[in-house]
Scaffold this motif. Structure first.
Motif: not given
Length: 160
Positions: A26-48
């Motif tokens: 479960s912990f590894t699944d959580t980290l993988r989901n957080r990595a997806t969220a961090m990629l989204s944050v990085a993409s939004i920041v780069a886009g803005l």
């Protein structure tokens, strides 16, 4: 396997070891989901920031900051994908061989023996996963640092 006919002694240990393995997965699944969220944050920041800075001419320090920010974005994107494509994690206990041995009559067929065998297999699975979980956690911390550095680089480019 030790000689102890009382199944009540081993059942809580088996259950705890199974719970630890499930929590690890479960912990590894959580980290993988957080990595997806961090990629989204990085993409939004780069886009803005990227669209704001894409027009006009810029000084050398601004171009350097944009280059660093883009390199950090690319690195964080690659690391995010690596985290999401996790390999090597054991998610359960294979009971196929144990069931086959039971059918043949060659396995310990007492409730204590079964619980002991399962407890041992859960612990072995947990132990095999420890290096994978530690590596994943380290990669996630590095991802957070990369995204944070990217935000700082974009901010420098925007306000220099």
């Amino acid at each position: 396997m030790p000689d102890a006919p009382d199944v009540d002694l081993i059942t809580p240990i088996r259950d705890e070891r199974r719970r630890l393995l499930e929590n690890q997965v479960s912990f590894t699944d959580t980290l993988r989901n957080r990595a997806t969220a961090m990629l989204s944050v990085a993409s939004i920041v780069a886009g803005l920031f990227g669209t704001k800075l894409a027009t006009g001419t810029h000084s050398a320090p601004v171009l350097a900051a944009i280059s660093v920010a883009l390199a950090l974005f690319a690195s964080s994107a690659l690391l995010s994908v690596k985290i999401m494509m996790l390999k090597g994690l054991g998610v359960g206990v294979d009971t196929g061989a144990l069931v086959a041995r039971l059918e043949e009559g060659t396995a310990a067929s007492t409730p204590y023996g079964m619980n002991y065998t399962l407890a041992k297999r859960y612990q072995d699975g947990y132990d095999r996963n420890v290096p994978v979980v530690e590596r994943l956690n380290t990669q996630y911390m590095a991802l957070c640092l990369l995204v944070g550095a990217q935000v700082i680089a974009w901010a420098i480019a925007a306000w220099v």
